[in-house]
Structures are given as structure tokens and as C-alpha cells.
Design an enzyme around this catalytic site. Structure first.
Site, PDB file in Angstrom:
ATOM      1  N   ASP A  68       0.856  -1.185   0.000  1.00 10.39           N
ATOM      2  CA  ASP A  68       0.000   0.000   0.000  1.00 10.39           C
ATOM      3  C   ASP A  68       0.890   1.233   0.000  1.00 10.39           C
ATOM      4  O   ASP A  68       1.638   1.467   0.958  1.00 10.39           O
ATOM      5  CB  ASP A  68      -0.874  -0.040   1.265  1.00 10.39           C
ATOM      6  N   VAL A  69       0.823   2.024  -1.043  1.00 10.74           N
ATOM      7  CA  VAL A  69       1.774   3.138  -1.180  1.00 10.74           C
ATOM      8  C   VAL A  69       1.374   4.366  -0.360  1.00 10.74           C
ATOM      9  O   VAL A  69       2.040   5.394  -0.436  1.00 10.74           O
ATOM     10  CB  VAL A  69       2.003   3.533  -2.660  1.00 10.74           C
ATOM     11  N   TYR A 157     -12.100  11.667  -6.428  1.00 12.56           N
ATOM     12  CA  TYR A 157     -11.047  11.412  -7.422  1.00 12.56           C
ATOM     13  C   TYR A 157     -10.483  12.741  -7.935  1.00 12.56           C
ATOM     14  O   TYR A 157      -9.270  12.956  -7.937  1.00 12.56           O
ATOM     15  CB  TYR A 157     -11.638  10.598  -8.571  1.00 12.56           C
ATOM     16  N   TYR A 171       6.789  20.051  -4.450  1.00 13.79           N
ATOM     17  CA  TYR A 171       8.079  19.336  -4.375  1.00 13.79           C
ATOM     18  C   TYR A 171       9.035  19.815  -5.466  1.00 13.79           C
ATOM     19  O   TYR A 171      10.250  19.856  -5.269  1.00 13.79           O
ATOM     20  CB  TYR A 171       7.867  17.819  -4.465  1.00 13.79           C
ATOM     21  N   ARG A 198     -16.578   1.296 -16.634  1.00 13.52           N
ATOM     22  CA  ARG A 198     -16.285   2.328 -17.623  1.00 13.52           C
ATOM     23  C   ARG A 198     -16.941   1.953 -18.953  1.00 13.52           C
ATOM     24  O   ARG A 198     -17.246   0.801 -19.228  1.00 13.52           O
ATOM     25  CB  ARG A 198     -14.780   2.522 -17.767  1.00 13.52           C
TER      26      ARG A 198
HETATM   27  N1  UDP Z   1     -21.388   5.638 -19.767  1.00  7.94           N
HETATM   28  C1  UDP Z   1     -22.515   5.126 -20.382  1.00  7.94           C
HETATM   29  N2  UDP Z   1     -22.825   3.808 -20.152  1.00  7.94           N
HETATM   30  C2  UDP Z   1     -22.072   2.979 -19.366  1.00  7.94           C
HETATM   31  C3  UDP Z   1     -20.909   3.519 -18.758  1.00  7.94           C
HETATM   32  C4  UDP Z   1     -20.597   4.856 -18.969  1.00  7.94           C
HETATM   33  O1  UDP Z   1     -23.229   5.820 -21.108  1.00  7.94           O
HETATM   34  O2  UDP Z   1     -22.447   1.801 -19.207  1.00  7.94           O
HETATM   35  C5  UDP Z   1     -21.045   7.050 -20.025  1.00  7.94           C
HETATM   36  C6  UDP Z   1     -20.752   7.880 -18.777  1.00  7.94           C
HETATM   37  O3  UDP Z   1     -21.944   8.423 -18.245  1.00  7.94           O
HETATM   38  C7  UDP Z   1     -19.822   8.945 -19.343  1.00  7.94           C
HETATM   39  C8  UDP Z   1     -19.074   8.213 -20.468  1.00  7.94           C
HETATM   40  O4  UDP Z   1     -19.857   7.061 -20.780  1.00  7.94           O
HETATM   41  O5  UDP Z   1     -20.572  10.008 -19.902  1.00  7.94           O
HETATM   42  C9  UDP Z   1     -17.677   7.766 -20.060  1.00  7.94           C
HETATM   43  O6  UDP Z   1     -17.778   7.080 -18.842  1.00  7.94           O
HETATM   44  P1  UDP Z   1     -16.559   6.362 -18.133  1.00  7.94           P
HETATM   45  O7  UDP Z   1     -17.083   5.801 -16.861  1.00  7.94           O
HETATM   46  O8  UDP Z   1     -15.918   5.426 -19.071  1.00  7.94           O
HETATM   47  O9  UDP Z   1     -15.490   7.500 -17.859  1.00  7.94           O
HETATM   48  P2  UDP Z   1     -15.566   9.051 -17.457  1.00  7.94           P
HETATM   49  O10 UDP Z   1     -15.133   9.752 -18.690  1.00  7.94           O
HETATM   50  O11 UDP Z   1     -16.983   9.433 -17.082  1.00  7.94           O
HETATM   51  O12 UDP Z   1     -14.625   9.164 -16.339  1.00  7.94           O
END
Ligand code: UDP
Length: 327
Positions: A68-69, A157, A171, A198
Site C-alpha cells: 500500500d503506497v 477522485y 516538491y 467504464r
Molecule cells: N457511460 C454510459 N454507459 C455505461 C458507462 C458509462 O453511457 O455503461 C457514459 C458515462 O456516463 C460517461 C461516459 O460514458 O458520460 C464515459 O464514462 P466512463 O465511466 O468510461 O469515464 P468518465 O469519462 O466518465 O470518467
């Protein structure tokens, strides 16, 4: 790590990669090894997987440590580059792991910067297009300060990475560490987790199984997708350059999420339909990197067309979907 495990006899560069068993971290390890580096990979495996580095087991210039960093890091021996790539990185992951996400961006960045300082190593921070939040300027240039909701669900995040950037520059300015910041835009390719939530694995998984593709909202939000080999090339060039960044690395080919769903259906030859689901809170409406800086400073631009990248990603996911079905 015990002293016996340092790469003492290795004459080439030594790199340490946090998040080394993750999607990007593992591809970075591959590239560094191919460039003649010895590589120490660290990962606590909360979102990474040893499967991503299994092919490197036994490599004489590769060592993996489950670690764990956010804890104090002690490493004997020389380290020339510290790549801080550890973090949950999908919206689902950081909703499930909000404290870990904040800790690795804040305390993990502090610890890894401390290590880089002690070793007189270059430090490369994996930052993100999320520092721009729901951007009010388009495409995003590095001098845009962003539009982030600090207390929204994505804030853990976004703010962790913004803090990480601030700490990295502190730094650099105060301790003179040779730091670099890469702002990574949506990236896809083999070794993503099928169910990380994603959009790329979600749509490919759904298309290959003939299920409806879940478009969030009305699908008018835009993203720009970069294939992983292009991204890693940009990061490697930045690491070896004299520049400190921040530098956007991503593919400027922008499309709506609905267009992307249609593209995946076409490229997979799937009979899947498209269904709309509620848009997640604070989902950015548009995103496209301005890559002028990467082009002029690093001579970098993406080369892999999305059709080719998706084909290679589908090739990776197909047997994994079949084995999930068989289980
Ligand atoms: N998204 C979607 N259907 C899914 C997953 C994601 O329409 O099943 C949409 C999400 O709402 C966003 C885009 O795809 O607008 C990219 O989402 P991701 O989670 O890949 O990354 P983000 O760019 O939001 O960090």
C-alpha cells in the site's frame, strides 16, 4: 523490500511504478522493460490484478510487491524514475472506494514524492482530465483551471488528483524534484476489467453478449478515446523529456456516447439495442484534449485509429466473456 532484492548490479535505468498491476501501470511496466529499464512494480491489488503482470513473472529485471503506497516506502538501492500510477480510476471504483481514492492521491503522492526526492529520481504523476471537471472551455488546454464539484461523488477522485498536482509542484518548486505531470484522458485497451463500469468494457461486454448497451442520460455527452499503446508512448516521451508539464495525453477524436455505442455495435457486428439509463451525478458533458503541447514538446500524437483499438480490445475481452459464461 529487503536489500538483497535491490537491482544493485543493473547498470541501466531503474523505474518504480505504483499501481503496477493496474491497467495503465502494467502496460507502462511492459514499455519500460522493453526500453531496457529494471522495474519495481507496487500494487495493493484493490483494483489491480496480478494477471496483468503474470507474463512478467521470472523476468530478471522485474519485481512485483504487494504494497500500500500510502504507507512509508523504504527501498534500498538506486531508483531513477518514480511513476505514481496507483489509484482507483473508474467512477464505480471511486464511488465504492472513496477514502482509498483520496488517500492514494494525497498520502500516496506524498510518500512517492518523498521517495523520489530521497533517490534524486524523476517523478511522473498520473493525473487526469478529471482535474478539468465538467469543463467550461472546450477542448481542454492545460492552462484551464477546471470546474470541479469538491463534494460531489466524483470529487474524491478529482480533488485527490488536484491535490496530487499541487503537491507535485510544491516538491518541484521547494525541493527541486524533477517532476512531471501527465493529464490522462479516457483510455481503453486490453487489461481493463470487464466490469469496471467504464464505458468501453461496459459497451463491448454488452455488445458481445447481445445485451442492450446502457447509454447514460441521452448519450449527448462527449468523450475522446485513446488506445493504451498511444497513451503509454506519450507518457514515456514525457518521462524522458526535460518538460515538467502538465501535459494532456489523449486522443482528440471526440464523439458522443451514443455515437460510441453505435460504433461498438457496428464494429462487433452485434444485434444489441441501446437503452438509456440515468446520467450519473456530475457526469462531464464534454471532453476533448487539446494536444498542441504534447505535439510541440514531445513530438507526440496518437496513431491507433479507434476502429483498430476497439478490434484489439474486443479480441482481449472475447475469451474472457466466454470463460465467465462457462463458469
Ligand atoms: N457511460 C454510459 N454507459 C455505461 C458507462 C458509462 O453511457 O455503461 C457514459 C458515462 O456516463 C460517461 C461516459 O460514458 O458520460 C464515459 O464514462 P466512463 O465511466 O468510461 O469515464 P468518465 O469519462 O466518465 O470518467
Amino acid at each position: 523490500m529487503t536489500t538483497a532484492e535491490a537491482f544493485d548490479s543493473w547498470k541501466g535505468p531503474v523505474s518504480l511504478v505504483t499501481g503496477g498491476a493496474g491497467f495503465l501501470g502494467s502496460h507502462l511496466c511492459d514499455r519500460l522493460l522493453a526500453e531496457g529499464h529494471a522495474v519495481i512494480a507496487l500494487d495493493n491489488l484493490i483494483t489491480g490484478s496480478v494477471d496483468n503482470v503474470a507474463h512478467l513473472a521470472g523476468h530478471e529485471r522485474f519485481k512485483f510487491f504487494r504494497m500500500d503506497v500510502t504507507e512509508y516506502l523504504f527501498f534500498p538501492g538506486r531508483i531513477d524514475f518514480v511513476f505514481h500510477f496507483a489509484s482507483p480510476a473508474s467512477p464505480i471504483d471511486y464511488l465504492e472506494l472513496p477514502i482509498q481514492t483520496l488517500k492514494v492521491g494525497a498520502m500516496g503522492t506524498h510518500k512517492t514524492l518523498g521517495l523520489a526526492r530521497a533517490k534524486k529520481a524523476a517523478f511522473i504523476l498520473a493525473s487526469t482530465s478529471e482535474v478539468y471537471g465538467d469543463p467550461l472551455i472546450h477542448p481542454q488546454t492545460e492552462n484551464y483551471w477546471g470546474n470541479v464539484n469538491p463534494i460531489g461523488p466524483r470529487g474524491v477522485y478529482d480533488e485527490a488528483k488536484r491535490f496530487a498536482e499541487a503537491m507535485t509542484f510544491a516538491y518541484h518548486r521547494y525541493h527541486g524534484v524533477n517532476t512531471k505531470i501527465v493529464r490522462i484522458f479516457n483510455t481503453y485497451g486490453p487489461r481493463m476489467r470487464l466490469r469496471d463500469g467504464r464505458v468501453v468494457p461496459a459497451f463491448i461486454g454488452q455488445a458481445l453478449q447481445g445485451e442492450p448497451l446502457t447509454v447514460f442520460g441521452n448519450g449527448s455527452q462527449t468523450r475522446s478515446f485513446c488506445f493504451v499503446s498511444d497513451l503509454i508512448d506519450g507518457i514515456f516521451r514525457l518521462a524522458m523529456s526535460k518538460d515538467h508539464g502538465p501535459v494532456n495525453i489523449g486522443n482528440p477524436r471526440e464523439m458522443t456516447v451514443r455515437q460510441f455505442a453505435e460504433l461498438i455495435i457496428n464494429l462487433t457486428g452485434s444485434k444489441s439495442s441501446i437503452v438509456c439509463k440515468p446520467l450519473p451525478v456530475d457526469d462531464p458533458k464534454q471532453r476533448r484534449p487539446d494536444i498542441s503541447k504534447a505535439k510541440s514538446l514531445l513530438g507526440w500524437e496518437p496513431k491507433v485509429p479507434v476502429e483498430e483499438g476497439i478490434r484489439r480490445t474486443v479480441e482481449y475481452f472475447t475469451p474472457r466473456i466466454n470463460s465467465t459464461k462457462a463458469a
